[in-house]
Motif scaffolding. Structure first.
Motif, PDB file in Angstrom:
ATOM      1  N   LEU A  58       0.900  -1.182   0.029  1.00  0.00           N
ATOM      2  CA  LEU A  58       0.129  -0.106  -0.001  1.00  0.00           C
ATOM      3  C   LEU A  58       0.750   1.333   0.029  1.00  0.00           C
ATOM      4  O   LEU A  58       1.981   1.306   0.597  1.00  0.00           O
ATOM      5  CB  LEU A  58      -0.883  -0.048   1.230  1.00  0.00           C
ATOM      6  N   VAL A  59       0.458   2.180  -0.654  1.00  0.00           N
ATOM      7  CA  VAL A  59       1.227   3.662  -0.813  1.00  0.00           C
ATOM      8  C   VAL A  59       0.112   4.595  -0.514  1.00  0.00           C
ATOM      9  O   VAL A  59      -1.244   4.430  -0.454  1.00  0.00           O
ATOM     10  CB  VAL A  59       1.967   3.658  -2.113  1.00  0.00           C
ATOM     11  N   ASP A  60       0.789   5.747   0.105  1.00  0.00           N
ATOM     12  CA  ASP A  60      -0.319   6.883   0.366  1.00  0.00           C
ATOM     13  C   ASP A  60      -0.491   7.613  -0.845  1.00  0.00           C
ATOM     14  O   ASP A  60       0.046   7.441  -1.987  1.00  0.00           O
ATOM     15  CB  ASP A  60       0.496   7.779   1.439  1.00  0.00           C
ATOM     16  N   PRO A  61      -1.337   8.702  -0.633  1.00  0.00           N
ATOM     17  CA  PRO A  61      -1.864   9.499  -2.236  1.00  0.00           C
ATOM     18  C   PRO A  61      -0.638  10.273  -2.880  1.00  0.00           C
ATOM     19  O   PRO A  61      -0.278  10.233  -3.904  1.00  0.00           O
ATOM     20  CB  PRO A  61      -2.766  10.529  -1.334  1.00  0.00           C
ATOM     21  N   THR A 104     -10.047   8.908  -8.201  1.00  0.00           N
ATOM     22  CA  THR A 104     -10.517   7.499  -7.186  1.00  0.00           C
ATOM     23  C   THR A 104     -11.844   7.468  -7.096  1.00  0.00           C
ATOM     24  O   THR A 104     -12.666   8.476  -7.044  1.00  0.00           O
ATOM     25  CB  THR A 104      -9.627   7.969  -5.973  1.00  0.00           C
ATOM     26  N   VAL A 105     -12.412   6.184  -6.744  1.00  0.00           N
ATOM     27  CA  VAL A 105     -13.776   5.974  -6.648  1.00  0.00           C
ATOM     28  C   VAL A 105     -14.218   6.642  -5.444  1.00  0.00           C
ATOM     29  O   VAL A 105     -13.293   6.779  -4.399  1.00  0.00           O
ATOM     30  CB  VAL A 105     -13.831   4.407  -6.017  1.00  0.00           C
ATOM     31  N   PRO A 106     -15.188   7.330  -5.404  1.00  0.00           N
ATOM     32  CA  PRO A 106     -16.403   7.233  -6.197  1.00  0.00           C
ATOM     33  C   PRO A 106     -16.480   8.297  -7.314  1.00  0.00           C
ATOM     34  O   PRO A 106     -17.158   8.054  -8.329  1.00  0.00           O
ATOM     35  CB  PRO A 106     -17.626   7.683  -5.266  1.00  0.00           C
ATOM     36  N   HIS A 107     -15.439   9.143  -7.667  1.00  0.00           N
ATOM     37  CA  HIS A 107     -15.410   9.981  -8.780  1.00  0.00           C
ATOM     38  C   HIS A 107     -14.809   9.299  -9.847  1.00  0.00           C
ATOM     39  O   HIS A 107     -15.476   9.847 -11.184  1.00  0.00           O
ATOM     40  CB  HIS A 107     -14.496  11.194  -8.361  1.00  0.00           C
ATOM     41  N   ARG A 157      -9.625   2.333   2.185  1.00  0.00           N
ATOM     42  CA  ARG A 157      -9.814   3.181   3.245  1.00  0.00           C
ATOM     43  C   ARG A 157      -9.738   2.559   4.642  1.00  0.00           C
ATOM     44  O   ARG A 157     -10.248   1.697   4.828  1.00  0.00           O
ATOM     45  CB  ARG A 157     -11.208   4.009   2.860  1.00  0.00           C
ATOM     46  N   ILE A 158      -8.936   3.338   5.436  1.00  0.00           N
ATOM     47  CA  ILE A 158      -8.576   2.740   6.778  1.00  0.00           C
ATOM     48  C   ILE A 158      -8.990   3.808   7.717  1.00  0.00           C
ATOM     49  O   ILE A 158      -8.132   4.667   7.851  1.00  0.00           O
ATOM     50  CB  ILE A 158      -7.183   2.321   6.914  1.00  0.00           C
ATOM     51  N   ARG A 166      -3.167   0.223  -3.416  1.00  0.00           N
ATOM     52  CA  ARG A 166      -2.547  -0.893  -3.835  1.00  0.00           C
ATOM     53  C   ARG A 166      -1.657  -0.497  -5.110  1.00  0.00           C
ATOM     54  O   ARG A 166      -2.047  -0.241  -6.122  1.00  0.00           O
ATOM     55  CB  ARG A 166      -3.338  -2.192  -4.158  1.00  0.00           C
ATOM     56  N   THR A 167      -0.278  -1.008  -5.075  1.00  0.00           N
ATOM     57  CA  THR A 167       0.473  -0.661  -6.229  1.00  0.00           C
ATOM     58  C   THR A 167       0.149  -1.623  -7.285  1.00  0.00           C
ATOM     59  O   THR A 167       0.021  -1.100  -8.687  1.00  0.00           O
ATOM     60  CB  THR A 167       2.061  -1.020  -5.915  1.00  0.00           C
ATOM     61  N   THR A 168      -0.578  -2.531  -7.027  1.00  0.00           N
ATOM     62  CA  THR A 168      -1.038  -3.526  -8.306  1.00  0.00           C
ATOM     63  C   THR A 168      -2.276  -2.968  -8.830  1.00  0.00           C
ATOM     64  O   THR A 168      -2.555  -3.007 -10.273  1.00  0.00           O
ATOM     65  CB  THR A 168      -1.279  -5.007  -7.761  1.00  0.00           C
ATOM     66  N   SER A 169      -3.112  -2.302  -8.074  1.00  0.00           N
ATOM     67  CA  SER A 169      -4.371  -1.579  -8.673  1.00  0.00           C
ATOM     68  C   SER A 169      -3.939  -0.221  -9.479  1.00  0.00           C
ATOM     69  O   SER A 169      -4.456  -0.125 -10.657  1.00  0.00           O
ATOM     70  CB  SER A 169      -5.262  -1.112  -7.404  1.00  0.00           C
ATOM     71  N   LEU A 170      -2.771   0.350  -8.800  1.00  0.00           N
ATOM     72  CA  LEU A 170      -2.278   1.566  -9.984  1.00  0.00           C
ATOM     73  C   LEU A 170      -1.664   0.998 -11.205  1.00  0.00           C
ATOM     74  O   LEU A 170      -2.052   1.682 -12.348  1.00  0.00           O
ATOM     75  CB  LEU A 170      -1.139   2.153  -8.901  1.00  0.00           C
ATOM     76  N   THR A 171      -1.088  -0.005 -11.158  1.00  0.00           N
ATOM     77  CA  THR A 171      -0.110  -0.976 -12.354  1.00  0.00           C
ATOM     78  C   THR A 171      -1.629  -1.092 -13.240  1.00  0.00           C
ATOM     79  O   THR A 171      -1.579  -0.828 -14.470  1.00  0.00           O
ATOM     80  CB  THR A 171       0.530  -1.727 -12.112  1.00  0.00           C
ATOM     81  N   ASP A 172      -2.626  -1.780 -12.774  1.00  0.00           N
ATOM     82  CA  ASP A 172      -3.619  -2.436 -13.630  1.00  0.00           C
ATOM     83  C   ASP A 172      -4.629  -1.160 -14.181  1.00  0.00           C
ATOM     84  O   ASP A 172      -4.900  -1.293 -15.257  1.00  0.00           O
ATOM     85  CB  ASP A 172      -4.447  -3.190 -12.920  1.00  0.00           C
ATOM     86  N   TRP A 173      -4.702   0.047 -13.238  1.00  0.00           N
ATOM     87  CA  TRP A 173      -5.462   0.899 -13.753  1.00  0.00           C
ATOM     88  C   TRP A 173      -4.598   1.603 -14.956  1.00  0.00           C
ATOM     89  O   TRP A 173      -5.384   2.064 -16.029  1.00  0.00           O
ATOM     90  CB  TRP A 173      -5.850   1.955 -12.750  1.00  0.00           C
TER      91      TRP A 173
END
Length: 56
Positions: A2-5, A23-26, A33-34, A41-48
């Motif tokens: 996980l990385v910060d914004p 970012t969801v919901p926009h 969200r914690i 997630r770095t994998t989410s960033l790469t996939d996106w």
């Protein structure tokens, strides 16, 4: 991982403001969200990025 914004924005080469807009919901970039913290997630960033590269 996980990385910060700030780190996520750096990885995508966009501003933190643009990252919030993507970012969801926009937008369609998923985030974890914690409480009040937002992490990516770095994998989410790469996939996106790969999905949007193909669409461009």
């Amino acid at each position: 991982m996980l990385v910060d914004p700030r780190q996520a924005a750096d990885l995508l080469r966009v501003s933190e403001r643009t990252l919030r807009d993507l970012t969801v919901p926009h937008g369609d970039l998923p985030a974890v969200r914690i409480g009040r913290l937002v992490r990516y997630r770095t994998t989410s960033l790469t996939d996106w990025a790969q999905r949007h590269e193909a669409a461009a």
